[in-house]
Scaffold this active site. Structure first.
Site, PDB file in Angstrom:
ATOM      1  N   LYS A 116       2.423 -15.188   7.710  1.00 46.14           N
ATOM      2  CA  LYS A 116       1.704 -13.908   7.836  1.00 46.14           C
ATOM      3  C   LYS A 116       1.445 -13.329   6.458  1.00 46.14           C
ATOM      4  O   LYS A 116       2.351 -13.297   5.616  1.00 46.14           O
ATOM      5  CB  LYS A 116       2.572 -12.921   8.635  1.00 46.14           C
ATOM      6  CG  LYS A 116       1.876 -11.618   8.958  1.00 46.14           C
ATOM      7  CD  LYS A 116       1.001 -11.730  10.187  1.00 46.14           C
ATOM      8  CE  LYS A 116       0.053 -10.537  10.344  1.00 46.14           C
ATOM      9  NZ  LYS A 116      -1.145 -10.626   9.479  1.00 46.14           N
ATOM     10  N   LYS A 171       9.414  -9.866   2.687  1.00 51.19           N
ATOM     11  CA  LYS A 171       9.050  -8.558   3.248  1.00 51.19           C
ATOM     12  C   LYS A 171       9.280  -8.536   4.760  1.00 51.19           C
ATOM     13  O   LYS A 171       9.886  -7.618   5.303  1.00 51.19           O
ATOM     14  CB  LYS A 171       7.569  -8.308   2.931  1.00 51.19           C
ATOM     15  CG  LYS A 171       7.072  -6.932   3.201  1.00 51.19           C
ATOM     16  CD  LYS A 171       5.561  -6.834   2.939  1.00 51.19           C
ATOM     17  CE  LYS A 171       5.201  -7.122   1.494  1.00 51.19           C
ATOM     18  NZ  LYS A 171       3.751  -6.936   1.236  1.00 51.19           N
ATOM     19  N   LYS A 209      -0.183 -16.092   2.105  1.00 46.94           N
ATOM     20  CA  LYS A 209      -1.161 -15.236   1.426  1.00 46.94           C
ATOM     21  C   LYS A 209      -2.382 -16.056   1.071  1.00 46.94           C
ATOM     22  O   LYS A 209      -2.280 -17.271   0.873  1.00 46.94           O
ATOM     23  CB  LYS A 209      -0.549 -14.682   0.135  1.00 46.94           C
ATOM     24  CG  LYS A 209      -1.213 -13.417  -0.357  1.00 46.94           C
ATOM     25  CD  LYS A 209      -0.687 -12.225   0.417  1.00 46.94           C
ATOM     26  CE  LYS A 209      -1.111 -10.921  -0.167  1.00 46.94           C
ATOM     27  NZ  LYS A 209      -0.218  -9.859   0.347  1.00 46.94           N
ATOM     28  N   THR A 250       0.398   0.948   5.763  1.00 47.53           N
ATOM     29  CA  THR A 250       1.136   0.703   4.518  1.00 47.53           C
ATOM     30  C   THR A 250       1.608   2.040   3.946  1.00 47.53           C
ATOM     31  O   THR A 250       2.784   2.207   3.582  1.00 47.53           O
ATOM     32  CB  THR A 250       0.246  -0.050   3.497  1.00 47.53           C
ATOM     33  OG1 THR A 250      -0.269  -1.211   4.145  1.00 47.53           O
ATOM     34  CG2 THR A 250       1.027  -0.444   2.264  1.00 47.53           C
ATOM     35  N   ASN A 259      -6.914   1.391   0.143  1.00 47.68           N
ATOM     36  CA  ASN A 259      -6.331   1.712   1.452  1.00 47.68           C
ATOM     37  C   ASN A 259      -4.955   2.360   1.315  1.00 47.68           C
ATOM     38  O   ASN A 259      -4.693   3.420   1.885  1.00 47.68           O
ATOM     39  CB  ASN A 259      -6.264   0.432   2.295  1.00 47.68           C
ATOM     40  CG  ASN A 259      -5.495   0.639   3.581  1.00 47.68           C
ATOM     41  OD1 ASN A 259      -4.270   0.680   3.580  1.00 47.68           O
ATOM     42  ND2 ASN A 259      -6.204   0.822   4.677  1.00 47.68           N
ATOM     43  N   SER A 298       0.836  -4.812  11.590  1.00 46.40           N
ATOM     44  CA  SER A 298       0.128  -6.065  11.885  1.00 46.40           C
ATOM     45  C   SER A 298       0.865  -6.817  12.995  1.00 46.40           C
ATOM     46  O   SER A 298       0.260  -7.400  13.891  1.00 46.40           O
ATOM     47  CB  SER A 298       0.083  -6.973  10.646  1.00 46.40           C
ATOM     48  OG  SER A 298      -1.012  -6.653   9.838  1.00 46.40           O
TER      49      SER A 298
HETATM   50  N1  GLU Z   1      -1.634  -7.420   2.690  1.00 43.69           N
HETATM   51  C1  GLU Z   1      -0.572  -6.641   3.217  1.00 43.69           C
HETATM   52  C2  GLU Z   1       0.723  -6.911   2.479  1.00 43.69           C
HETATM   53  O1  GLU Z   1       0.716  -7.328   1.342  1.00 43.69           O
HETATM   54  C3  GLU Z   1      -0.455  -6.784   4.733  1.00 43.69           C
HETATM   55  C4  GLU Z   1      -0.140  -8.147   5.226  1.00 43.69           C
HETATM   56  C5  GLU Z   1      -0.267  -8.294   6.752  1.00 43.69           C
HETATM   57  O2  GLU Z   1      -0.468  -7.312   7.431  1.00 43.69           O
HETATM   58  O3  GLU Z   1      -0.140  -9.431   7.198  1.00 43.69           O
HETATM   59  O4  GLU Z   1       1.781  -6.632   2.969  1.00 43.69           O
END
Ligand code: GLU
Length: 425
Positions: A66, A90, A102, A186, A217, A359
């Protein structure tokens, strides 16, 4: 030290503190799969341009990979590896059943037309389609990507698979399987963490001066949420520079103005036509991004890119608390300097985990095909963030370490548990 080397160094340090088995460390420092792709796009002028993109799948020990997809001119493989690794950690800090991945494309999306951007996104989706899916790898928005781009990915993937598969990405529009509250998640998650810190440290919102780097955002929503809760947001910045408004920034007006005029710098002069008084007393001064970071304030929120505070500027930081809404904004050398100076850093893998948490809620709702109201999303997010805060604080007390190390220890402990149960080690 590169961002990825820095991430490996953090794992090394946490491993020492918790006396981690070397086998576990070896697994955690080796991403499972690394994809590098080329995407030809027929541009509006008829020429074909080749774009380079990446997807790194770090760990699926806790669940499907994810993590977001970033569109940026300076994206590179090492950066994406670091970001994918941080995603695994995370998700483990907040205890959700997802792994870490990513993606990124080397592009400045502001230089593409809408049609070119859509072709690029669909091309990228086709290339990575064999490796993603609701139970395999679920991308999401990140720097310079948004719900419109997520909708194109979901649509393209559904076409490739010949069936509606909207759970292949999160951060989608509400009309197309998105979740309430995902857009602000976030910042909202970061607020719950800051609120827990404020309670422990007796911070009073009205007397707390906040500076925010980054007005995308995360940053813009954070400015708005904190302002609503009575915090004094005195300065904000975007990639072109910052504005300092001693009496407080007006976040909504600043957002509207930036949208109209393209940058916050263009918003310092009150505009009678649009009534863009972005400051609460209509006085604002232009400052550079460097100046913004060094402002005298209580809380500095970093919501732009990695490596913003390094050994070059760490000793000039005057904030008492740093909240990392971006990934990796403070490097390890700066960490040491700031820690000595008594600055408390709330690390990225805790502070910005609200995004991936909602998410996860979006995925759950897609699977049920039943959608929760905004209040339910917010309550569930609050519960998860507060619990993560408690876990990290407990680890910090046990190990007498920084909050970053405590968050890493919390994450590694959970991932180690899973590796043992699954028989990886
Ligand atoms: N891009 C965001 C992060 O760095 C969200 C990642 C997601 O929702 O999968 O945490």
């Amino acid at each position: 030290m590169s961002f990825y080397e820095n991430t490996l160094e953090l794992i090394e340090k946490a491993a020492k503190l918790m006396k981690l088995e070397s086998n576990i460390k070896a697994v955690l420092t080796s991403p499972n799969r690394i994809l590098e792709i080329s995407i030809p796009v027929k541009m509006d002028d008829g020429n074909v341009k080749i774009f380079r993109g990446f997807r790194v799948q770090h760990s699926d020990i806790a669940g499907p990979y994810k993590g977001g997809i970033r569109y940026h001119e300076e994206v590179n493989m090492e950066e994406v590896k670091a970001l994918a690794t941080l995603m695994s950690f995370k998700c483990a800090v907040v205890g959700i059943p997802l792994g870490g991945g990513k993606g990124g494309i080397i592009v400045n999306p502001k230089k593409l037309s809408e049609t070119e951007l859509e072709k690029l996104t669909r091309g990228y989706t086709q290339r990575i389609a064999p490796f993603i899916g609701p139970e395999i790898d679920v991308p999401a928005p990140d720097v310079n990507t948004n719900e419109k781009i997520m909708a194109w990915i979901a649509d393209e993937y559904s076409k490739v698979r010949q069936k509606n598969t909207i759970g292949v990405v999160t951060g989608k529009p509400l009309t197309f399987g998105g979740s309430m509250g995902r857009d602000k998640a976030t910042a909202q998650g970061g607020f719950f963490i800051l609120d827990a810190l404020a309670q422990e440290h007796g911070l009073e919102p009205g007397k707390t001066r906040v500076v925010i780097q980054g007005f995308g955002n995360a940053g813009a929503n954070a400015a708005n949420i904190l302002d609503k809760h009575g915090y004094n947001v005195i300065a904000v910045s975007d990639s072109k520079g910052g504005i300092l408004c001693e009496k407080g920034v007006h976040p909504i007006k600043a957002q509207e103005c930036k949208l109209q005029k393209g940058s916050l710098h263009a918003c310092t002069i009150p505009d009678s036509k649009y009534e863009y008084h972005v400051s609460k007393d209509a006085t604002c001064t232009k400052i550079s991004n460097e100046e913004l970071l060094e402002l005298d304030c209580d809380v500095l929120i970093l919501s732009a890119l990695e490596n913003q505070i390094t050994k070059k500027n760490a000793s000039k930081i005057k904030a008492k608390y740093i909240l990392e809404l971006a990934n990796g904004p403070v490097d390890d050398a700066a960490d040491t300097i700031l820690e000595k100076a008594g600055v408390i850093i709330i690390p990225d893998i805790l502070a910005n985990a609200g995004g991936v948490t909602v998410s996860y809620f979006e995925l759950v709702q897609n699977q049920m095909n039943y959608y929760w109201p905004k209040e339910e999303v917010e309550e569930r997010l609050k519960a998860i963030m507060q619990q993560a805060w408690k876990h990290v604080r407990k680890r910090q007390e046990e190990h007498g370490c920084s909050m970053r190390m405590a968050a890493f220890i919390q994450a590694i402990s959970r991932l180690s548990e899973l590796m043992k149960v699954r028989g990886t080690i």
